[in-house]
Design an enzyme around this catalytic site. Sequence first.
Site, PDB file in Angstrom:
ATOM      1  N   TYR A  30       1.135  -1.640   0.173  1.00 42.67           N
ATOM      2  CA  TYR A  30       0.129  -0.263  -0.275  1.00 42.67           C
ATOM      3  C   TYR A  30       1.261   1.391  -0.241  1.00 42.67           C
ATOM      4  O   TYR A  30       0.485   2.381  -0.634  1.00 42.67           O
ATOM      5  CB  TYR A  30      -1.438   0.032   0.943  1.00 42.67           C
ATOM      6  CG  TYR A  30      -1.581   0.967   1.676  1.00 42.67           C
ATOM      7  CD1 TYR A  30      -2.576   1.297   0.234  1.00 42.67           C
ATOM      8  CD2 TYR A  30      -1.255   2.001   2.582  1.00 42.67           C
ATOM      9  CE1 TYR A  30      -3.660   2.867   0.571  1.00 42.67           C
ATOM     10  CE2 TYR A  30      -2.075   3.756   2.288  1.00 42.67           C
ATOM     11  CZ  TYR A  30      -3.243   3.944   1.869  1.00 42.67           C
ATOM     12  OH  TYR A  30      -3.690   4.681   2.166  1.00 42.67           O
ATOM     13  N   GLN A 133      -3.739  18.570   5.740  1.00 40.72           N
ATOM     14  CA  GLN A 133      -4.894  18.414   4.387  1.00 40.72           C
ATOM     15  C   GLN A 133      -6.354  17.841   4.578  1.00 40.72           C
ATOM     16  O   GLN A 133      -6.472  17.011   5.180  1.00 40.72           O
ATOM     17  CB  GLN A 133      -3.954  17.926   3.279  1.00 40.72           C
ATOM     18  CG  GLN A 133      -4.537  17.272   2.459  1.00 40.72           C
ATOM     19  CD  GLN A 133      -4.977  16.108   1.930  1.00 40.72           C
ATOM     20  OE1 GLN A 133      -4.307  14.971   2.891  1.00 40.72           O
ATOM     21  NE2 GLN A 133      -6.189  15.611   1.716  1.00 40.72           N
ATOM     22  N   LYS A 257      -2.823  21.383  -3.600  1.00 41.16           N
ATOM     23  CA  LYS A 257      -1.842  20.358  -4.289  1.00 41.16           C
ATOM     24  C   LYS A 257      -1.848  19.723  -5.550  1.00 41.16           C
ATOM     25  O   LYS A 257      -3.491  19.323  -5.387  1.00 41.16           O
ATOM     26  CB  LYS A 257      -1.483  19.500  -2.303  1.00 41.16           C
ATOM     27  CG  LYS A 257      -0.934  18.459  -2.622  1.00 41.16           C
ATOM     28  CD  LYS A 257      -0.531  17.905  -1.186  1.00 41.16           C
ATOM     29  CE  LYS A 257      -0.104  16.184  -1.586  1.00 41.16           C
ATOM     30  NZ  LYS A 257      -0.562  14.898  -2.270  1.00 41.16           N
ATOM     31  N   HIS A 281       0.884  12.405  -6.418  1.00 44.62           N
ATOM     32  CA  HIS A 281       0.509  11.772  -5.132  1.00 44.62           C
ATOM     33  C   HIS A 281       1.700  10.778  -5.306  1.00 44.62           C
ATOM     34  O   HIS A 281       1.285   9.730  -5.407  1.00 44.62           O
ATOM     35  CB  HIS A 281      -0.929  11.917  -6.157  1.00 44.62           C
ATOM     36  CG  HIS A 281      -1.727  11.538  -4.527  1.00 44.62           C
ATOM     37  ND1 HIS A 281      -2.493  12.138  -4.246  1.00 44.62           N
ATOM     38  CD2 HIS A 281      -1.832  10.444  -3.769  1.00 44.62           C
ATOM     39  CE1 HIS A 281      -2.981  12.217  -3.175  1.00 44.62           C
ATOM     40  NE2 HIS A 281      -2.399  10.795  -2.782  1.00 44.62           N
ATOM     41  N   ARG A 284       0.409   8.078  -7.545  1.00 41.19           N
ATOM     42  CA  ARG A 284       0.269   7.036  -7.776  1.00 41.19           C
ATOM     43  C   ARG A 284      -1.922   6.725  -8.485  1.00 41.19           C
ATOM     44  O   ARG A 284      -3.237   6.985  -8.201  1.00 41.19           O
ATOM     45  CB  ARG A 284      -0.823   7.333  -5.709  1.00 41.19           C
ATOM     46  CG  ARG A 284       0.500   6.472  -5.394  1.00 41.19           C
ATOM     47  CD  ARG A 284       0.113   6.529  -3.398  1.00 41.19           C
ATOM     48  NE  ARG A 284       0.031   6.013  -2.713  1.00 41.19           N
ATOM     49  CZ  ARG A 284      -0.363   4.717  -2.505  1.00 41.19           C
ATOM     50  NH1 ARG A 284       0.522   4.300  -2.319  1.00 41.19           N
ATOM     51  NH2 ARG A 284      -1.513   4.675  -0.968  1.00 41.19           N
TER      52      ARG A 284
HETATM   53  C1  LIG Z   1       0.539   5.318   1.193  1.00 36.42           C
HETATM   54  C2  LIG Z   1       0.817   6.453   0.955  1.00 36.42           C
HETATM   55  C3  LIG Z   1      -1.034   7.641   1.380  1.00 36.42           C
HETATM   56  C4  LIG Z   1      -1.205   8.451   0.540  1.00 36.42           C
HETATM   57  N1  LIG Z   1      -2.349   9.555   1.302  1.00 36.42           N
HETATM   58  C5  LIG Z   1      -2.308  10.864   0.858  1.00 36.42           C
HETATM   59  C6  LIG Z   1      -3.580  11.870   1.312  1.00 36.42           C
HETATM   60  O1  LIG Z   1      -3.791  10.741   2.132  1.00 36.42           O
HETATM   61  N2  LIG Z   1      -3.589  13.168   0.889  1.00 36.42           N
HETATM   62  C7  LIG Z   1      -2.610  13.801   0.599  1.00 36.42           C
HETATM   63  O2  LIG Z   1      -2.954  14.448  -0.268  1.00 36.42           O
HETATM   64  N3  LIG Z   1      -1.362  12.555  -0.471  1.00 36.42           N
HETATM   65  C8  LIG Z   1      -1.374  11.533  -0.013  1.00 36.42           C
HETATM   66  N4  LIG Z   1      -0.258  10.911  -0.621  1.00 36.42           N
HETATM   67  C9  LIG Z   1       0.918  11.467  -1.440  1.00 36.42           C
HETATM   68  C10 LIG Z   1       1.696  12.226  -0.602  1.00 36.42           C
HETATM   69  O3  LIG Z   1       1.474  13.381  -0.279  1.00 36.42           O
HETATM   70  C11 LIG Z   1       2.504  12.700  -1.347  1.00 36.42           C
HETATM   71  O4  LIG Z   1       2.139  13.319  -2.794  1.00 36.42           O
HETATM   72  C12 LIG Z   1       3.107  11.673  -2.303  1.00 36.42           C
HETATM   73  O5  LIG Z   1       4.247  10.157  -1.389  1.00 36.42           O
HETATM   74  C13 LIG Z   1       5.091  12.469  -2.523  1.00 36.42           C
HETATM   75  O6  LIG Z   1       6.103  11.025  -3.500  1.00 36.42           O
HETATM   76  P1  LIG Z   1       6.722  10.216  -2.386  1.00 36.42           P
HETATM   77  O7  LIG Z   1       6.593   9.729  -1.869  1.00 36.42           O
HETATM   78  O8  LIG Z   1       7.253   9.481  -3.955  1.00 36.42           O
HETATM   79  O9  LIG Z   1       6.956  11.355  -1.978  1.00 36.42           O
HETATM   80  C14 LIG Z   1      -0.239   9.448  -0.063  1.00 36.42           C
HETATM   81  C15 LIG Z   1       0.751   9.183  -0.824  1.00 36.42           C
HETATM   82  C16 LIG Z   1       1.033   7.411  -0.217  1.00 36.42           C
HETATM   83  C17 LIG Z   1       2.453   6.719  -1.219  1.00 36.42           C
END
Ligand SMILES: Cc1cc2nc3c(=O)[nH]c(=O)nc-3n(C[C@H](O)[C@H](O)[C@H](O)COP(=O)(O)O)c2cc1C
Length: 381
Positions: A30, A133, A257, A281, A284
């Site tokens: 995950y 956020q 964002k 993200h 993702r």
């Molecule tokens: C497991 C996971 C859950 C995430 N959940 C959120 C979230 O709830 N809200 C959000 O704005 N971004 C979420 N993100 C995105 C992160 O805020 C961020 O944009 C991203 O992890 C950046 O990439 P990196 O993991 O390569 O540093 C999530 C990322 C991951 C890996």
Amino acid sequence: MALTFDTRYPAIEDLRNKAKQNIPRFAFEYLDGGCNEDINLHRNTTELRDVQLKPQYIKEYDQSSIKTKLFGVEYDAPVGVAPVGLQGLMWPNSPEILAKAAFKHNLPFILSTVTTSSIERISELTEGKAWFQLYHPAENRLRDDIINRAAAAECPVLVILCDVPTFGFRPRDIRNGLAMPPKMSVQNIMQILGKPNWALQTLKHGQPNFETLKPYMPKGLDLKQLGKFMDQTFSGRLNAEKIKPIRDMWKGKLVLKGVASLEDTEQAIKLGLDGIIVSNHGGRQLDAGESTIKPLKSIADTYGDQIEVMVDSGLRSGPDIARAMASGAKFTFMGRTFMYGTAALGAKGGDHTMSLLKVQLQQIMEQLCCERVTDLPQHLI
Ligand SMILES: Cc1cc2nc3c(=O)[nH]c(=O)nc-3n(C[C@H](O)[C@H](O)[C@H](O)COP(=O)(O)O)c2cc1C
């Protein structure tokens, strides 16, 4: 150079490997995975690392400082903790661990709406310094209530998200039963039994819950009902009509964002936002999308004097922070990096990861003979 971290883990990849050993496979996947074929996930880091920097050895040089000002606050380094949902699933208490470490290291921590600690608890731990956020609620009443809670908790910066108009297609999570609606399978239970320390810590801290959302959730939801609740409660798609009332309500700094284009940056400026995080993200959501380093420079060159341009996605080291700052970012965030830290080292993970990144960034600044992080663009090749 003082090595202020546990020297067994001098690279983020060491933490990732240790995290993989420590936690059940469904939780690691995950955290670690992207979407579809993981193209965008890998592109983020690969293309960021194509950015090269030149040193200037023979020049007047005093000393390097990595302190950085953002929204009138001086932080110890230009890096913060990106919002991550369900953090307690990867390691119990992760939001508290990371928020406390961020407070100690004087770095920003962003709490996700859908993580496992509440706005109020995190505000208490960080003396009102944490950012929040917001996932956009379908109902205005809920939106206003959550925003009022963030304001009452003295949160200085509200981050709204535009890159989840629909839920990302993530094959691992689908296989593991972590897509919506979630389900617990025999395989997941076997994976938990294989990680006794994780299971023990999770038992000790109790099942992770969406603490910020608890007041709005009917009691005793099973996993299937939880999926339905989330679907009905949030409408991810953001537009100008939804942003305007938030801008009117929120007196603090407002950040968008998930921006990946000049067009969305222009809109953000028109709508009166104070900053954007160029983000996909962490790969993702849109596998066919660009890495964030690609549009960063043109966004920063075109609009960097009108709005604070920050970036995340794919950064895994101090040199990566330097590459992003040299390409025009005013500040950077990391998601997985810090979560690898807590999943690997538990309560010590936040402190370790932040110390490590600071040492790495300080080292590259000294190597480049760059005195201030705002001078990094002069070193871009
Ligand atoms: C497991 C996971 C859950 C995430 N959940 C959120 C979230 O709830 N809200 C959000 O704005 N971004 C979420 N993100 C995105 C992160 O805020 C961020 O944009 C991203 O992890 C950046 O990439 P990196 O993991 O390569 O540093 C999530 C990322 C991951 C890996």
